[in-house]
Scaffold this motif. Structure first.
Motif, PDB file in Angstrom:
ATOM      1  N   ILE A 181     -14.334  48.436  -3.608  1.00 24.67           N
ATOM      2  CA  ILE A 181     -15.573  48.634  -4.667  1.00 24.67           C
ATOM      3  C   ILE A 181     -15.111  49.216  -5.943  1.00 24.67           C
ATOM      4  N   GLY A 182     -15.178  48.734  -7.270  1.00 22.82           N
ATOM      5  CA  GLY A 182     -14.847  49.182  -8.356  1.00 22.82           C
ATOM      6  C   GLY A 182     -13.588  49.241  -8.887  1.00 22.82           C
ATOM      7  N   LEU A 221     -14.648  44.212 -10.215  1.00 24.32           N
ATOM      8  CA  LEU A 221     -15.145  44.104 -11.457  1.00 24.32           C
ATOM      9  C   LEU A 221     -14.941  42.830 -12.426  1.00 24.32           C
ATOM     10  N   GLY A 222     -13.608  42.602 -11.945  1.00 20.19           N
ATOM     11  CA  GLY A 222     -13.181  41.153 -12.684  1.00 20.19           C
ATOM     12  C   GLY A 222     -14.033  40.013 -12.204  1.00 20.19           C
ATOM     13  N   GLY A 223     -14.276  40.037 -10.995  1.00 19.82           N
ATOM     14  CA  GLY A 223     -14.967  38.913 -10.307  1.00 19.82           C
ATOM     15  C   GLY A 223     -16.434  38.958 -10.764  1.00 19.82           C
ATOM     16  N   GLY A 253     -17.781  49.706 -18.819  1.00 19.61           N
ATOM     17  CA  GLY A 253     -19.050  50.367 -18.347  1.00 19.61           C
ATOM     18  C   GLY A 253     -20.256  49.607 -18.189  1.00 19.61           C
ATOM     19  N   PRO A 254     -20.633  48.744 -19.313  1.00 16.12           N
ATOM     20  CA  PRO A 254     -21.745  47.972 -18.970  1.00 16.12           C
ATOM     21  C   PRO A 254     -21.931  46.903 -17.415  1.00 16.12           C
ATOM     22  N   ILE A 255     -20.396  46.449 -17.350  1.00 14.43           N
ATOM     23  CA  ILE A 255     -20.202  45.514 -16.112  1.00 14.43           C
ATOM     24  C   ILE A 255     -20.438  46.519 -14.804  1.00 14.43           C
TER      25      ILE A 255
END
Length: 331
Positions: free
Chosen positions: A168-169, A174-176, A320-322
């Motif tokens: 996680i993280g 996050l790319g996915g 950040g927003p993602i």
């Protein structure tokens, strides 16, 4: 006080300011000339053996040869990179503590409630050393032959396709998540404890896809055990020149890369920054250094401190927003 006395006092004060400025400049020059007079520590905020660690050791060896002082690699893994990053943020800006900077620096502030550093305020960026291409790969059992077909398949089967990540993280997760958002699809994230188990299940068909750094996946793509659909970076990679970027293959504006660079604590003096950057420019130009970086599946960069600083800011503002959208937390 008459006019002549006032002018005399102002003249003395002005001369004092000029003298002070000269002293400061001379002190900075003397500091750079004396640097380094003892071993330099290069902190790696991740465990030994990975791409970041290998690149750090390559840079340490060559910097030691260039500076005439040992450059000691100090692995400080833990809390997703927070421990090592904080060690450098709290160190003196004297050039004797450096950081092998990597994506956790800009990602972790959005994942942890409490963090002991700020990615934009607590460091002096020196140079990005390498960019590591991230690839979107699928198990061959997935019928999609390209990104557009994968998006169509996911839209026809919402919530039925899943993607693996190393945890996680991470950039894989996050790319996915960013891919799902920008492509407008519902795909399920499966978090593993490390990239090895994730890759094992991808090869076995337990998960359908993965966005991952290219080096560990490349042999399986070459052998046909995995199918590469797109490169997540801004340009194609020399390792797989026939594979388009995800942006050109159907998701305009998509970009996710892994990267490594060198930074120092904030307020590093300009003379020492200039010295270190100049030595690194020469190191990055060495053919064997370029070859070794490419062998690792990475791409040599070697930018300026200002360019690296702008890149770090852009990554911090992007992720950040993602992270907020996914609701990912690491504590």
């Amino acid at each position: 006080m008459n006019k002549r006395e006032a002018e005399k006092i102002m003249g003395i004060a002005g001369a004092s300011c000029i003298a002070a400025a000269v002293c400061i400049a001379c002190a900075g020059a003397a500091q750079a000339q004396a640097y380094p007079s003892k071993p330099v520590r290069l902190v790696v905020p991740l465990a030994p053996g990975g791409t970041t660690d290998i690149l750090a050791r390559l840079m340490a060896q060559r910097l030691a040869e260039s500076l005439g002082q040992p450059v000691v690699v100090d692995n400080r893994p833990g809390a997703g990179g927070n421990i090592g990053n904080e060690v450098v943020a709290r160190s003196l800006p004297d050039g004797y503590t450096l950081l092998m900077t990597a994506p956790p620096l800009v990602i972790n502030p959005g994942l942890y409630k409490k963090i002991g550093f700020h990615p934009l305020n607590d460091y002096t960026p020196i140079m990005m050393v390498a960019s590591v291409p991230v690839v979107l790969a699928v198990n061959p059992a997935v019928p999609a032959k390209n990104v557009k077909e994968l998006i169509a398949l996911a839209k026809a089967n919402p919530g039925r396709l899943n993607y693996a990540s190393s945890g996680i993280g991470g950039t894989n997760h996050l790319g996915g998540a960013m891919f799902a958002t920008m492509a407008g699809v519902d795909i399920v994230h499966i978090a593993y404890k490390g990239s090895g188990p994730a890759l094992t299940d991808l090869l076995a068909g337990q998960v359908q896809m993965q966005l991952s750094g290219l080096p560990p996946l490349l042999p399986f793509i070459k052998s046909g055990k995995l199918r590469a659909l797109g490169i997540a970076g801004a340009k194609r990679t020399a390792s797989l020149p026939e594979v388009p970027t995800i942006a050109e293959a159907g998701v305009p504006g998509y970009e996710a890369t892994s990267w490594q660079g060198l930074s120092a604590p904030a307020k590093l003096s300009a003379p020492i920054l200039s010295l270190l950057h100049g030595r690194l420019v020469k190191i990055m130009a060495l053919p064997d250094v370029q070859t070794r970086i490419v062998e690792l599946g990475a791409e040599p960069v070697g930018d300026t401190p200002a360019e690296f600083a702008r890149f770090i800011r852009s990554e911090y503002e992007k992720w950040g927003p993602i992270i907020k959208q996914t609701g990912a937390r690491a504590d």
